[in-house]
Design a protein around this motif. Structure first.
Motif, PDB file in Angstrom:
ATOM      1  N   ARG A  81       0.811  -1.205   0.000  1.00 43.53           N
ATOM      2  CA  ARG A  81       0.000   0.000   0.000  1.00 43.53           C
ATOM      3  C   ARG A  81       0.851   1.264   0.000  1.00 43.53           C
ATOM      4  O   ARG A  81       0.517   2.236  -0.690  1.00 43.53           O
ATOM      5  CB  ARG A  81      -0.986  -0.017   1.171  1.00 43.53           C
ATOM      6  N   PRO A  82       1.962   1.309   0.755  1.00 45.37           N
ATOM      7  CA  PRO A  82       2.817   2.501   0.644  1.00 45.37           C
ATOM      8  C   PRO A  82       3.342   2.719  -0.779  1.00 45.37           C
ATOM      9  O   PRO A  82       3.465   3.867  -1.218  1.00 45.37           O
ATOM     10  CB  PRO A  82       3.965   2.210   1.621  1.00 45.37           C
ATOM     11  N   LEU A  83       3.641   1.623  -1.501  1.00 54.12           N
ATOM     12  CA  LEU A  83       4.068   1.777  -2.895  1.00 54.12           C
ATOM     13  C   LEU A  83       2.963   2.428  -3.713  1.00 54.12           C
ATOM     14  O   LEU A  83       3.210   3.354  -4.503  1.00 54.12           O
ATOM     15  CB  LEU A  83       4.435   0.408  -3.489  1.00 54.12           C
ATOM     16  N   GLY A  84       1.729   1.950  -3.538  1.00 49.67           N
ATOM     17  CA  GLY A  84       0.604   2.562  -4.222  1.00 49.67           C
ATOM     18  C   GLY A  84       0.431   4.020  -3.832  1.00 49.67           C
ATOM     19  O   GLY A  84       0.135   4.875  -4.674  1.00 49.67           O
ATOM     20  N   ALA A  85       0.656   4.318  -2.532  1.00 52.23           N
ATOM     21  CA  ALA A  85       0.533   5.697  -2.063  1.00 52.23           C
ATOM     22  C   ALA A  85       1.624   6.583  -2.650  1.00 52.23           C
ATOM     23  O   ALA A  85       1.374   7.732  -3.028  1.00 52.23           O
ATOM     24  CB  ALA A  85       0.595   5.731  -0.538  1.00 52.23           C
ATOM     25  N   PHE A  86       2.848   6.071  -2.734  1.00 51.20           N
ATOM     26  CA  PHE A  86       3.952   6.837  -3.328  1.00 51.20           C
ATOM     27  C   PHE A  86       3.647   7.148  -4.789  1.00 51.20           C
ATOM     28  O   PHE A  86       3.788   8.292  -5.239  1.00 51.20           O
ATOM     29  CB  PHE A  86       5.260   6.057  -3.224  1.00 51.20           C
ATOM     30  N   LEU A  87       3.237   6.127  -5.527  1.00 49.02           N
ATOM     31  CA  LEU A  87       2.942   6.322  -6.947  1.00 49.02           C
ATOM     32  C   LEU A  87       1.766   7.274  -7.141  1.00 49.02           C
ATOM     33  O   LEU A  87       1.820   8.212  -7.953  1.00 49.02           O
ATOM     34  CB  LEU A  87       2.637   4.974  -7.606  1.00 49.02           C
ATOM     35  N   ALA A  88       0.698   7.044  -6.385  1.00 50.53           N
ATOM     36  CA  ALA A  88      -0.493   7.879  -6.524  1.00 50.53           C
ATOM     37  C   ALA A  88      -0.226   9.301  -6.051  1.00 50.53           C
ATOM     38  O   ALA A  88      -0.714  10.269  -6.648  1.00 50.53           O
ATOM     39  CB  ALA A  88      -1.653   7.271  -5.739  1.00 50.53           C
ATOM     40  N   GLY A  89       0.542   9.440  -4.959  1.00 51.48           N
ATOM     41  CA  GLY A  89       0.855  10.765  -4.461  1.00 51.48           C
ATOM     42  C   GLY A  89       1.636  11.577  -5.476  1.00 51.48           C
ATOM     43  O   GLY A  89       1.350  12.752  -5.721  1.00 51.48           O
ATOM     44  N   HIS A  90       2.634  10.940  -6.078  1.00 55.79           N
ATOM     45  CA  HIS A  90       3.431  11.626  -7.099  1.00 55.79           C
ATOM     46  C   HIS A  90       2.560  12.021  -8.296  1.00 55.79           C
ATOM     47  O   HIS A  90       2.575  13.169  -8.745  1.00 55.79           O
ATOM     48  CB  HIS A  90       4.567  10.710  -7.560  1.00 55.79           C
ATOM     49  N   LEU A  91       1.768  11.061  -8.794  1.00 60.83           N
ATOM     50  CA  LEU A  91       0.911  11.338  -9.947  1.00 60.83           C
ATOM     51  C   LEU A  91      -0.194  12.331  -9.597  1.00 60.83           C
ATOM     52  O   LEU A  91      -0.530  13.222 -10.392  1.00 60.83           O
ATOM     53  CB  LEU A  91       0.291  10.039 -10.461  1.00 60.83           C
TER      54      LEU A  91
END
Length: 463
Positions: A81-91
């Motif tokens: 989930r942190p990976l998804g959050a990092f990707l989504a946060g950046h995008l």
């Protein structure tokens, strides 16, 4: 202070609100529908992990170990989930909230549908649990990116005096998702009981996700981008590396915000993580209730959780975010100490009562979260801040709560240790809440970045 041209249905102001009530209603409806579909998919897996995955995908490991492994796959997804959050946060901070929401919804729906088509261990051997884990990881990545976009779409469109209730809208997707997931599994347990449920009944709710994803995608496609992001884009003030800026200036805030959520999430995952479902239906355990009865109780508790989540957001607009949390933490602690004594009576009615009481505190500490988080972070890095705090809180809280509970019961032979574990997590949430200032009503637009950058941590003046 500058103003900007109107956008299609009524424009936006520098404080980040849309003027047309119709647009606000559309945003609220879209965030509720989208998050409900997302969490239906996510919790469907967790419930199935407690009911059937141990037998169908991990049986060669032996009865006890198979169930632990099944619960571990629930927790494993949280690590991504942190990976998804990092990707989504950046995008989300660079390209917008809306595009991320479309991507996460599609990824979650595709993963869930494929789980419904997955052969079991008896058919393809070890490839079955491997594929199951891979699809669960994709669910975790999607869930990590979903929440931040949904809550910001709601809160950044809201009038500043109604951010709590607007922010509660996407939060309603969690209990609604649990209600739908438990309701569908309960219905299939009645339609296809016993061996039929193991053979094919559990698959039907997973395959239904394909239909729900089309509905959610259509609804979200009709929603305007967040006015705060539009304003950032027009001014060309988007941060090039939002995650770097977040951790350089706000690392401690991210941790404290994560611990606030961890206090709620660990307790909530007794049902959303499938633990109570497995504990109460285990024929070799102290309760041994019918699957359909337990799923019915969970469904009723989800309805109560839904109500108190909305109440939590409404109350937060009147007495502030922190004060609402403190009321919620007190109620949650009461629920924690009553839960297992009521479940262990082996009465369906008392099991339902215990879960409903627990849902009061869960709702009151979940409803205000969107507004609290959105008001903690500056506009230019807000998507990254709320997404990563939420994902980290999920890892620290609910990720392995079912596995920890199972291990504690196996080690002690009772549920007392589980109660103290959940009480401890609740107290961590209380302490984290005490460390934060209430910033209810702070302007959210980019004109007020200087004010937003003042640290919301008590005793700290600057980020």
């Amino acid at each position: 202070m500058s103003t900007h041209p109107s956008r299609r249905s009524g424009g936006f102001t520098p404080t980040g609100t849309i003027s047309a009530p119709a647009d606000r209603r559309r945003v609220v409806f879209a965030t509720v529908v989208g998050t409900t579909v997302e969490w239906y998919d996510f919790f469907l897996y967790a419930s199935a992990a407690g009911l059937v995955f141990g037998q169908l995908f991990f049986a060669p490991a032996g009865p006890g170990i198979a169930q632990v492994l099944s619960f571990l796959t629930v927790g494993l997804s949280f690590l991504f989930r942190p990976l998804g959050a990092f990707l989504a946060g950046h995008l989300g901070d660079k390209y917008g909230r809306r595009v991320v929401l479309m991507l996460t919804l599609t990824l979650m729906g595709a993963s869930t549908t494929l789980i419904g088509l997955l052969p079991t261990f008896d058919v393809i051997g070890v490839a079955a649990p491997v594929l199951l884990i891979l699809l669960r990881i994709l669910q975790g990545i999607s869930a990590g990116g979903e929440w931040g976009g949904a809550v910001l779409m709601a809160v950044e469109h809201a009038p500043k005096t109604k951010r709590g209730v607007f922010g509660a809208a996407p939060q309603l997707g969690t209990p609604l998702g649990l209600l739908l997931a438990s309701g569908m599994l309960g219905l299939m347990a009645l339609i296809a009981p016993g061996d039929a449920f193991l053979a094919w009944g559990w698959r039907v709710p997973f395959l239904l996700s394909f239909v729900l994803i089309i509905v959610g995608y259509y609804v979200r496609k009709k929603v305007e981008e967040s006015p705060v992001f539009l304003e950032l884009s027009e001014r060309k003030e988007k941060t090039r590396a939002p995650i770097v800026q977040l951790f350089r200036k706000h690392a401690l805030l991210v941790l404290i915000a994560a611990l606030v959520f961890a206090g709620n999430n660990a307790v909530g995952y007794m049902t959303t993580g499938g633990y109570i479902q497995r504990y109460a239906t285990n024929p070799d355990g102290p309760v041994g209730l019918a699957t359909a009865d337990v799923l019915g109780a969970v469904t009723l508790s989800a309805a109560s959780w839904l109500l108190f989540t909305w109440i939590g957001g409404w109350v937060a607009d009147r007495i502030g975010r922190r004060n609402t949390y403190f009321v919620g933490w007190a109620a949650q602690l009461v629920g924690v100490f009553l839960l297992f004594p009521l479940v262990n009576t082996a009465s369906v009615g008392l099991l339902t009562l215990g879960l409903v009481i627990l849902s009061v505190g869960l709702g009151l500490t979940y409803g205000p979260q969107a507004a609290l988080y959105a008001e903690l972070f500056p506009a230019s890095i807000r998507f990254s801040g709320v997404s990563i705090s939420y994902a980290l809180g999920a890892v620290l809280g609910g990720a392995f709560a079912p596995s920890i509970a199972q291990a504690l019961v196996d080690a002690t032979g009772g549920t007392t240790a589980v109660t103290w574990y959940l009480a401890g997590m609740t107290l961590i949430g209380v302490v984290a809440t005490l460390l934060l200032r209430d910033r209810s009503g702070i302007p959210l637009g980019p004109d007020h970045e200087a004010e937003q950058t003042v640290s919301p941590i008590r005793g700290v003046t600057r980020a």
